[in-house]
Enzyme design. Structure first.
Site, PDB file in Angstrom:
ATOM      1  CG  ASP A   8      -7.887  39.942 -16.544  1.00 36.42           C
ATOM      2  OD1 ASP A   8      -8.619  39.329 -17.615  1.00 36.42           O
ATOM      3  OD2 ASP A   8      -6.741  39.826 -16.480  1.00 36.42           O
ATOM      4  CG  HIS A   9      -7.616  43.807 -19.168  1.00 36.11           C
ATOM      5  ND1 HIS A   9      -6.934  43.797 -17.924  1.00 36.11           N
ATOM      6  CD2 HIS A   9      -6.851  43.571 -20.137  1.00 36.11           C
ATOM      7  CE1 HIS A   9      -5.514  43.551 -18.254  1.00 36.11           C
ATOM      8  NE2 HIS A   9      -5.469  43.414 -19.432  1.00 36.11           N
ATOM      9  CB  CYS A  65      -7.828  36.371 -16.645  1.00 36.07           C
ATOM     10  SG  CYS A  65      -6.777  34.863 -16.646  1.00 36.07           S
ATOM     11  N   GLY A  66      -7.347  36.171 -19.367  1.00 35.42           N
ATOM     12  CA  GLY A  66      -6.730  36.178 -20.926  1.00 35.42           C
ATOM     13  C   GLY A  66      -6.367  34.359 -20.957  1.00 35.42           C
ATOM     14  CB  THR A  67      -4.063  32.260 -19.702  1.00 40.43           C
ATOM     15  OG1 THR A  67      -3.811  32.621 -18.501  1.00 40.43           O
ATOM     16  CG2 THR A  67      -3.083  32.663 -20.850  1.00 40.43           C
ATOM     17  CB  ILE A  69      -2.597  30.776 -15.791  1.00 42.21           C
ATOM     18  CG1 ILE A  69      -3.046  29.632 -16.738  1.00 42.21           C
ATOM     19  CG2 ILE A  69      -1.293  30.566 -14.711  1.00 42.21           C
ATOM     20  CD1 ILE A  69      -1.830  29.300 -17.756  1.00 42.21           C
ATOM     21  N   GLY A  70      -3.509  33.244 -14.195  1.00 38.70           N
ATOM     22  CA  GLY A  70      -3.169  34.221 -13.170  1.00 38.70           C
ATOM     23  C   GLY A  70      -4.370  34.379 -12.372  1.00 38.70           C
ATOM     24  CG  HIS A  98     -12.235  12.533  -9.671  1.00 41.44           C
ATOM     25  ND1 HIS A  98     -11.208  11.535 -10.317  1.00 41.44           N
ATOM     26  CD2 HIS A  98     -13.245  11.983  -9.975  1.00 41.44           C
ATOM     27  CE1 HIS A  98     -11.963  10.722 -10.775  1.00 41.44           C
ATOM     28  NE2 HIS A  98     -13.205  10.753 -10.723  1.00 41.44           N
ATOM     29  NE  ARG A 132     -12.131   6.039  -6.575  1.00 36.82           N
ATOM     30  CZ  ARG A 132     -11.368   6.664  -7.470  1.00 36.82           C
ATOM     31  NH1 ARG A 132     -10.084   7.068  -7.270  1.00 36.82           N
ATOM     32  NH2 ARG A 132     -11.612   6.707  -8.768  1.00 36.82           N
ATOM     33  CG  HIS A 133     -12.865  11.163  -5.725  1.00 40.34           C
ATOM     34  ND1 HIS A 133     -11.841  11.076  -6.551  1.00 40.34           N
ATOM     35  CD2 HIS A 133     -13.848  10.453  -6.161  1.00 40.34           C
ATOM     36  CE1 HIS A 133     -11.860  10.121  -7.334  1.00 40.34           C
ATOM     37  NE2 HIS A 133     -13.405   9.703  -7.546  1.00 40.34           N
TER      38      HIS A 133
END
Length: 149
Positions: A8-9, A65-67, A69-70, A98, A132-133
């Site tokens: 994003d911006h 993006c900024g973080t 997260i979104g 993993h 295992r993963h």
């Protein structure tokens, strides 16, 4: 390996730096936008990159993006996506070894360009450990299937 890129911006400048990094190393990519720092909504770009990865058009994706997260939440809504928000190289390595993360999410306002490019390097070079993963990653797929409807 072809990489799907999107932002994003708030992550546009970092995405542009990642493009330069990929070009310098001869790693092919497809840029799904955005193409400026003008305000846009991140879910559309998270979805575009996620759909390209799931469809096999690109092997992996990188979102900014900024973080981080979104845009990662948006990408993770697409079945088959395992998008990890990463802020350090150890997490980048573990997300691949993993969790077999197929999309990396970075926050332009969280990590500087130098660290972000090192994270990208580690993430691209690290392979899934399997073993295992594999069982655990398959369990994530089972959760998706349960709620897919």
């Amino acid at each position: 390996m072809k990489i799907a890129l999107g932002s994003d911006h708030g992550g546009f400048k970092l995405k542009e730096e990642i493009k330069k990094y990929l070009e310098e190393r001869g790693i092919p990519y497809q840029d799904f936008g955005t193409n400026s720092s003008e305000s846009v909504d991140y879910p559309a770009f998270g979805m575009k990159v996620a759909e390209a990865v799931v469809a096999g058009e690109c092997e992996r994706g990188i979102l900014c993006c900024g973080t981080g997260i979104g845009i990662s939440i948006s990408a993770n809504k697409v079945p088959g996506i395992r998008c990890a928000v990463v802020t350090d190289t150890f997490s980048a390595q573990m997300s691949r070894e993993h969790n077999n993360a197929n999309i990396l999410a970075l926050g332009e306002r969280v990590v500087g360009v130098g660290l972000a490019l090192k994270i990208v390097e580690v993430w691209l070079e690290t392979e899934f450990a399997g073993g295992r993963h594999e069982k655990r990653v398959n369990q994530i797929g089972d959760i998706e299937a349960k709620y897919r409807g």
